[in-house]
Structures are given as structure tokens and as C-alpha cells.
Design an enzyme around this catalytic site. Structure first.
Site, short mmCIF file in Angstrom:
data_model
loop_
_atom_site.label_atom_id
_atom_site.label_comp_id
_atom_site.label_asym_id
_atom_site.label_seq_id
_atom_site.Cartn_x
_atom_site.Cartn_y
_atom_site.Cartn_z
N ARG A 73 -13.03 -8.66 3.08
CA ARG A 73 -11.66 -8.28 2.76
C ARG A 73 -10.73 -9.46 3.01
O ARG A 73 -9.79 -9.69 2.27
CB ARG A 73 -11.20 -7.06 3.59
CG ARG A 73 -11.96 -5.77 3.32
CD ARG A 73 -11.89 -5.32 1.87
NE ARG A 73 -10.54 -5.31 1.34
CZ ARG A 73 -9.63 -4.37 1.59
NH1 ARG A 73 -9.94 -3.31 2.31
NH2 ARG A 73 -8.41 -4.45 1.08
N ARG A 76 0.88 -1.19 0.00
CA ARG A 76 0.00 0.00 0.00
C ARG A 76 0.90 1.22 0.00
O ARG A 76 1.75 1.39 0.86
CB ARG A 76 -0.89 0.01 1.25
CG ARG A 76 -1.53 1.37 1.50
CD ARG A 76 -2.57 1.34 2.61
NE ARG A 76 -3.76 0.64 2.17
CZ ARG A 76 -4.96 0.76 2.76
NH1 ARG A 76 -5.12 1.57 3.80
NH2 ARG A 76 -5.99 0.10 2.32
N HIS A 126 -7.72 0.58 -6.03
CA HIS A 126 -7.85 -0.26 -4.82
C HIS A 126 -8.47 -1.60 -5.21
O HIS A 126 -9.59 -1.92 -4.82
CB HIS A 126 -8.70 0.47 -3.78
CG HIS A 126 -8.56 -0.06 -2.38
ND1 HIS A 126 -7.69 -1.08 -2.04
CD2 HIS A 126 -9.18 0.29 -1.22
CE1 HIS A 126 -7.78 -1.31 -0.74
NE2 HIS A 126 -8.68 -0.51 -0.21
N CYS A 150 -16.35 1.42 1.63
CA CYS A 150 -15.12 0.64 1.86
C CYS A 150 -14.60 0.80 3.28
O CYS A 150 -13.86 -0.05 3.76
CB CYS A 150 -14.05 1.05 0.85
SG CYS A 150 -13.71 2.81 0.83
N GLN A 196 -10.08 -4.22 -2.61
CA GLN A 196 -11.36 -3.78 -2.03
C GLN A 196 -12.53 -4.18 -2.94
O GLN A 196 -13.57 -4.63 -2.47
CB GLN A 196 -11.33 -2.25 -1.86
CG GLN A 196 -12.65 -1.67 -1.37
CD GLN A 196 -12.96 -2.05 0.07
OE1 GLN A 196 -12.12 -1.92 0.94
NE2 GLN A 196 -14.18 -2.50 0.33
N ASP A 227 -17.30 6.80 -0.21
CA ASP A 227 -15.96 6.72 0.38
C ASP A 227 -15.70 8.07 1.06
O ASP A 227 -16.40 9.05 0.81
CB ASP A 227 -14.94 6.46 -0.76
CG ASP A 227 -13.50 6.34 -0.27
OD1 ASP A 227 -13.30 6.06 0.93
OD2 ASP A 227 -12.59 6.51 -1.10
N1 CP Z 1 -11.13 -0.20 3.10
C1 CP Z 1 -9.83 -0.15 3.43
O1 CP Z 1 -8.94 -0.31 2.61
O2 CP Z 1 -9.62 0.09 4.76
P1 CP Z 1 -8.22 0.34 5.46
O3 CP Z 1 -7.69 1.67 4.97
O4 CP Z 1 -8.50 0.33 6.93
O5 CP Z 1 -7.28 -0.76 5.07
N1 NVA Z 2 -10.03 6.89 -0.77
C1 NVA Z 2 -9.59 6.38 0.50
C2 NVA Z 2 -9.83 4.91 0.60
C3 NVA Z 2 -9.53 4.31 1.94
C4 NVA Z 2 -9.76 2.83 1.97
C5 NVA Z 2 -8.12 6.71 0.69
O1 NVA Z 2 -7.35 6.52 -0.25
O2 NVA Z 2 -7.75 7.15 1.78
#
Ligand code: CP
Ligand code: NVA
Length: 314
Positions: free
Chosen positions: A293, A100, A127, A265, A130, A224
């Protein structure tokens, strides 16, 4: 297909395989509990995470492997070691790398230089993991015949909006992103890619700036956070009011189909992108979605290690 670097790299057949395996992991989490026996999976994150981190670590453990979590500041990468060198080193110790970070290009580069599967666990642009959890949740609710259904994302034209449009296109669905125009609309390049995929899969991709028409008769309203990880705080004062018409409210839910659900999400900010009574109400499937997940990351690891995902030709 060695890696899962971008949502658009998945074919419809890959997604079907991943969803059916994930459904089996939901039934029996310890099915295939030796698939990663004596193997390790590196999980490297330069942004915070609750769900993706914990579901990745537990997915590896359920497959009989050892997760190795590495925070952003813990690798020599931060002190100038190259991505290519890092990829080669991790490939010597681990069986997969879950990453990530901010730039999609960094994830692509890791994938190019690693000999092991590299899995995108969120970038500024995408993502993919997800969306597999989201579609397993959609499957459980509506089954596989989605004819006449509309799947709507509302809010910021961010990484989630991109992944939503791309995966919907792969699934042959009617997908919509309702966002402000201009600065907070989805990237037009991604929209064009999604439209091209939809044209091959019988899907329909729409971008609109009208939340009410988007919500009308929708089967899913998805949202989101309005400020993503890495977004500039300097934008907040301008961005919040621009996004406020796209909040998922009780009133917007009233426009949807009788059997509609609310998805997110997570993490959520009640009172911003969603009303508390919606996310905590009877139509919300966010907890099941979050549960998936793990089942879906288990499936991704299982199939990438096995090497039986084919990848998209579009
Ligand atoms: N939905 C999601 O990716 O959550 P986190 O940022 O907690 O991993
Ligand atoms: N759009 C958000 C998604 C978190 C799962 C971010 O990138 O922070």
C-alpha cells in the site's frame, strides 16, 4: 490524467508504469525523497482507516513532503461549505488531495474543481489504490505472464469486487467475482464497464454465484469483509447467511492451483469471510500486499505530481 478518481480511468500503460515505480520504492523507499520537498498533501477521510491512512502519510513523508491528515468532522464541508469551494481552497495550499469517503460522486466533484491531483482512497463504489498494491503483489508472485491464470474474488459484490474486476480487465486477466445473486452481487453497470475494458485488453470478466467452480484451478482467491464501512447494520442478519457459502476455507483452497495464494485487502474477520488457518497459513500473502500500500501510493503521488499518467481511452 490529473487525478486518480476511479480504477477504470487507468490505462494498462499507466498501471505498468505505476507498478514498476512502486517496485523501485519497495527496493529503496527513499528514492525520490525530494519529489515533494516543501510540499504538502492533504489526506481527508470521513471513514476509518489503518492501512490507507498510514501508508499515505508515510508515502508523503518518504517523498520529502508533509502530510496533513484531516478527519471527516474537521472541515467546514460538514457545515455546508461546498465541495467546489473546498477543492479550490485545498488547491491553494497543497500539492495533492487524498480522499476517503462514501459517495463516489463527491470524489468526482472534488476532482473536477481542484487544480491539484485528487486520489480516491476508497468510496462505496471503488478502491483503486488498493488494487495497485494487489497487482504488485500478484506480479511478485507470478511474474507478468499470466496466461491461463484465473484471479478470483469471493464474497460481497462491494467496492472491492468492482475494483477487482476493473483492474483485472485493465491487466488483460481472467478475473472472476463469485458473489450471491441479487442484492449483494456487483453493480451490473460496473460489470459492463469491466467487460468492455477486457474486450480491448484481452481479458475475461466473469460473475458467478458458484464458489466451488470459481475456486477451481484459481491462482488467487481474494476476499473482503462482509460488512463494509457504511453498510446498514439492519442488513446483517440477512447478509451473513447469504455470504457464508463464499467464505474462503481450507476446503476451497484445496480446489485452487498448486501455486495459488490467498489475498485480502484487510481488515479481516477470521471465522467470517476467511478461515484463520487460511489467512495465517503458508499461502497467504496479505502482509506483503499491505506493505505494498505504501510503495504504490508513493508511486501514484510521484507520477500524478510529475503528470505523466495518460489515462484510459475506454
Ligand atoms: N485495505 C484498506 O484500505 O485498509 P484500511 O481501511 O485500513 O485503510
Ligand atoms: N469493503 C470494505 C473495504 C475496506 C478496505 C469497506 O468498504 O469497508
Amino acid at each position: 490524467m490529473k487525478d486518480l478518481l476511479r480504477t477504470e480511468h487507468l490505462s494498462r500503460a499507466d498501471v505498468e508504469l505505476l507498478l514498476s515505480t512502486a517496485a523501485e520504492f519497495a527496493e529503496n523507499p527513499l528514492r525520490s525523497n525530494t519529489a515533494l520537498a516543501n510540499k504538502s498533501v492533504a489526506i481527508y477521510m470521513t471513514k476509518p482507516s489503518t492501512r490507507t491512512r498510514l501508508s499515505s502519510e508515510t508515502a508523503v513523508a518518504h517523498l520529502g513532503g508533509t502530510p496533513i491528515f484531516i478527519r471527516g468532522d474537521e472541515l467546514q464541508l460538514g457545515r455546508g461549505e461546498t465541495i467546489a469551494d473546498t477543492a479550490k481552497i485545498i488547491s491553494g495550499y497543497c500539492s495533492a488531495l487524498i480522499i476517503r469517503t462514501f459517495a463516489q460522486a463527491d470524489v468526482d466533484e472534488l476532482g473536477a474543481h481542484a487544480s491539484i491531483p485528487v486520489i480516491n482512497a476508497l468510496t462505496d463504489d471503488d478502491h483503486p489504490t488498493q488494487l495497485l498494491a494487489d497487482w504488485l503483489t500478484i506480479r511478485e508472485k507470478f511474474g507478468s505472464d499470466i496466461t491461463g491464470r484465473k484471479f478470483v474474488y469471493l464474497g460481497d459484490g462491494n467496492n472491492m469486487s468492482h475494483a477487482w474486476l476493473l483492474m483485472g480487465a485493465i491487466m488483460g486477466a481472467h478475473v472472476v467475482a463469485a458473489t450471491p445473486s441479487g442484492k449483494w452481487a456487483p453493480d451490473p453497470v460496473v460489470v459492463a464497464v469491466a467487460k468492455n475494458i477486457a474486450a480491448h485488453n484481452g481479458g475475461r470478466v466473469e460473475v458467478t454465484h458458484d464458489p466451488e467452480s470459481a475456486a477451481k484451478d484459481a491462482s488467487v482467491l481474494y476476499t473482503d469483509v462482509w460488512m463494509s464501512m457504511g453498510d446498514s447494520e439492519a442488513d446483517r442478519a440477512e447478509k451473513m447467511p447469504a455470504l457464508s457459502p463464499f467464505a474462503v476455507t481450507e476446503n476451497l483452497m484445496k480446489l485452487t492451483s498448486k501455486d495459488s495464494v490467498f489475498m485480502h485487502c484487510l481488515p479481516a474477520h477470521r471465522g467470517e469471510e476467511v478461515e484463520a488457518s487460511v489467512i495465517d497459513g503458508p499461502r497467504s500473502v496479505v502482509w506483503r500486499e499491505a506493505y505494498h500500500r505504501r510503495t504504490t501510493i508513493q508511486a501514484i503521488l510521484y507520477h500524478l505530481i510529475k503528470g505523466d499518467l495518460k489515462g484510459s481511452t475506454h
